[in-house]
Write a protein that holds these residues in place. Sequence first.
Motif, PDB file in Angstrom:
ATOM      1  N   VAL A 194       0.842  -1.191   0.000  1.00  0.00           N
ATOM      2  CA  VAL A 194       0.000   0.000   0.000  1.00  0.00           C
ATOM      3  C   VAL A 194       0.880   1.245   0.000  1.00  0.00           C
ATOM      4  CG1 VAL A 194      -1.765   1.299   1.246  1.00  0.00           C
ATOM      5  CG2 VAL A 194      -1.888  -1.201   1.156  1.00  0.00           C
ATOM      6  N   ALA A 195       1.846   1.275   0.916  1.00  0.00           N
ATOM      7  CA  ALA A 195       2.763   2.410   0.976  1.00  0.00           C
ATOM      8  C   ALA A 195       3.564   2.551  -0.316  1.00  0.00           C
ATOM      9  CB  ALA A 195       3.704   2.255   2.167  1.00  0.00           C
ATOM     10  N   GLN A 196       4.018   1.425  -0.879  1.00  0.00           N
ATOM     11  CA  GLN A 196       4.795   1.471  -2.110  1.00  0.00           C
ATOM     12  C   GLN A 196       3.971   2.030  -3.254  1.00  0.00           C
ATOM     13  OE1 GLN A 196       8.254   0.331  -2.320  1.00  0.00           O
ATOM     14  NE2 GLN A 196       8.015   1.692  -4.076  1.00  0.00           N
ATOM     15  N   GLY A 197       2.703   1.630  -3.336  1.00  0.00           N
ATOM     16  CA  GLY A 197       1.843   2.136  -4.397  1.00  0.00           C
ATOM     17  C   GLY A 197       1.640   3.629  -4.310  1.00  0.00           C
ATOM     18  N   ILE A 198       1.417   4.141  -3.089  1.00  0.00           N
ATOM     19  CA  ILE A 198       1.245   5.587  -2.921  1.00  0.00           C
ATOM     20  C   ILE A 198       2.534   6.316  -3.281  1.00  0.00           C
ATOM     21  CG2 ILE A 198       0.837   7.418  -1.233  1.00  0.00           C
ATOM     22  CD1 ILE A 198      -0.979   5.401   0.250  1.00  0.00           C
ATOM     23  N   LYS A 199       3.659   5.780  -2.825  1.00  0.00           N
ATOM     24  CA  LYS A 199       4.940   6.422  -3.123  1.00  0.00           C
ATOM     25  C   LYS A 199       5.219   6.468  -4.625  1.00  0.00           C
ATOM     26  CE  LYS A 199       9.679   6.026  -3.643  1.00  0.00           C
ATOM     27  NZ  LYS A 199      10.505   5.259  -4.605  1.00  0.00           N
ATOM     28  N   ASP A 200       4.888   5.376  -5.329  1.00  0.00           N
ATOM     29  CA  ASP A 200       5.176   5.315  -6.762  1.00  0.00           C
ATOM     30  C   ASP A 200       4.220   6.165  -7.593  1.00  0.00           C
ATOM     31  OD1 ASP A 200       7.325   3.630  -6.418  1.00  0.00           O
ATOM     32  OD2 ASP A 200       6.197   1.790  -6.844  1.00  0.00           O
ATOM     33  N   TRP A 201       2.948   6.240  -7.188  1.00  0.00           N
ATOM     34  CA  TRP A 201       1.934   6.871  -8.033  1.00  0.00           C
ATOM     35  C   TRP A 201       1.465   8.232  -7.548  1.00  0.00           C
ATOM     36  CZ3 TRP A 201       1.183   5.283 -12.790  1.00  0.00           C
ATOM     37  CH2 TRP A 201       1.613   3.987 -13.115  1.00  0.00           C
ATOM     38  N   ARG A 202       1.660   8.533  -6.283  1.00  0.00           N
ATOM     39  CA  ARG A 202       1.322   9.860  -5.761  1.00  0.00           C
ATOM     40  C   ARG A 202       2.463  10.354  -4.867  1.00  0.00           C
ATOM     41  NH1 ARG A 202      -1.727   9.388  -9.254  1.00  0.00           N
ATOM     42  NH2 ARG A 202      -3.997   9.705  -9.287  1.00  0.00           N
ATOM     43  N   GLY A 240       7.240  11.100   3.915  1.00  0.00           N
ATOM     44  CA  GLY A 240       8.224  10.194   4.491  1.00  0.00           C
ATOM     45  C   GLY A 240       7.573   8.908   4.966  1.00  0.00           C
ATOM     46  N   GLN A 241       8.374   8.065   5.617  1.00  0.00           N
ATOM     47  CA  GLN A 241       7.876   6.790   6.121  1.00  0.00           C
ATOM     48  C   GLN A 241       8.197   6.663   7.608  1.00  0.00           C
ATOM     49  OE1 GLN A 241      10.020   3.981   3.634  1.00  0.00           O
ATOM     50  NE2 GLN A 241      11.779   3.905   5.022  1.00  0.00           N
ATOM     51  N   PHE A 242       7.314   5.970   8.322  1.00  0.00           N
ATOM     52  CA  PHE A 242       7.518   5.682   9.749  1.00  0.00           C
ATOM     53  C   PHE A 242       7.652   4.177   9.900  1.00  0.00           C
ATOM     54  CE2 PHE A 242       6.313   4.434  13.958  1.00  0.00           C
ATOM     55  CZ  PHE A 242       6.785   5.430  14.787  1.00  0.00           C
ATOM     56  N   ARG A 243       8.811   3.729  10.418  1.00  0.00           N
ATOM     57  CA  ARG A 243       9.056   2.301  10.598  1.00  0.00           C
ATOM     58  C   ARG A 243       9.293   2.002  12.066  1.00  0.00           C
ATOM     59  NH1 ARG A 243      13.580   0.245   6.574  1.00  0.00           N
ATOM     60  NH2 ARG A 243      14.711   2.081   7.320  1.00  0.00           N
ATOM     61  N   MET A 244       8.658   0.922  12.529  1.00  0.00           N
ATOM     62  CA  MET A 244       8.874   0.456  13.888  1.00  0.00           C
ATOM     63  C   MET A 244      10.083  -0.464  13.944  1.00  0.00           C
ATOM     64  SD  MET A 244       4.868  -0.346  14.845  1.00  0.00           S
ATOM     65  CE  MET A 244       5.302  -1.108  16.407  1.00  0.00           C
ATOM     66  N   GLU A 245      10.549  -0.731  15.145  1.00  0.00           N
ATOM     67  CA  GLU A 245      11.641  -1.685  15.321  1.00  0.00           C
ATOM     68  C   GLU A 245      11.212  -3.043  14.770  1.00  0.00           C
ATOM     69  OE1 GLU A 245      14.410  -3.626  18.886  1.00  0.00           O
ATOM     70  OE2 GLU A 245      13.000  -1.989  19.319  1.00  0.00           O
ATOM     71  N   GLY A 246      12.088  -3.646  13.985  1.00  0.00           N
ATOM     72  CA  GLY A 246      11.778  -4.939  13.390  1.00  0.00           C
ATOM     73  C   GLY A 246      11.194  -4.857  11.999  1.00  0.00           C
TER      74      GLY A 246
END
Length: 333
Positions: free
Chosen positions: A21-29, A35-41
């Motif tokens: 989902v995040a990749q699609g938004i990043k590529d198309w919009r 930016g992105q928020f990533r948790m530990e792991g």
Amino acid sequence: MIQTPYLLFLGDAPDALSAKVAQGIKDWRPDNAVGQFRMEGCGTTVGLSDMTLQEGLEAGAKTLVIGVANRGGVISEAWKTVLVEALEMGYDIASGLHNLLRDEDEIQRAAKVHGATLHDVRIPSVAYPIANGIKRTGKRCLAVGTDCSVGKMYTGLCIDAEMTKRGMKSTFRPTGQTGILITGGGVPLDAVIADFMAGAVEYLTPDNDADHWDHIEGQGSLYHVSYSGVTMALIHGGQPDALILCHEPTRAHMRGLPTYQQPELETLRDTALSMAKVANPACVVAGVSINTQHMSEDDARAYIKDVEDRMGLPTTDPFRFGAERLVDALEAL
């Protein structure tokens, strides 16, 4: 309306497919994603700057979008602390998961207290009809895959973009949470009651100009025992004039099903076309889309050539190499 721009929440997604989902938004919009928020792991990235919630706000983000599509669509307990904190800081939250934000007490309370908006995009907003099978004007193209997450949405978006570039009449018709978040509308098909799924696709792709193309976002696979039902609804409700076969050649097994293998493209062609001809006897297979993201360019081009020589159909990776040949084939119909 979901406020933009977004901070994309990847949580503890284990791999790239989980963050589609995040990749699609990043590529198309891309303009909508700060930016992105990533948790530990977290085991993947979509190539954006890692940000804290505060850094996202400072960059202008208004909505935290859950960019993960996990099996079963679940909001895990590990995420809830972050989501509540985001609401307390002033974010809205958008999600396309089956597990609804509004059903989580802690999240619902925090949104109410802090005046935030929760967007569950996977809730049908229309009382869809039961399909009637009546032939509709206009043209329709459906991407069908050997597996889930093989590039069906990207194929439709690429073809639509190329047709628009050529001045052709064309519309991408989203049927899943990623497409809806990219375009702002559509039908969350896998959340529609089964009896109404095909009717929802008819609703999404109504009568149109004779030379107008609807590109229906594909879902699931006829050969995926978990998700074949939604694919059948698309095939019969969509009444496609053309099918594009989609395949990702580097997989060891079907996604989430280690004891099942992807079918051969020829097998998919024969099965999908026979099912499509039930609703539209004039349907044809127009081309093949190969997702080559995990292949070198030389290997990708060699594989594409082999498929094209073997099947006699225009074949490409439309995101990597362009959708021109697929559009040429559709334009000739």
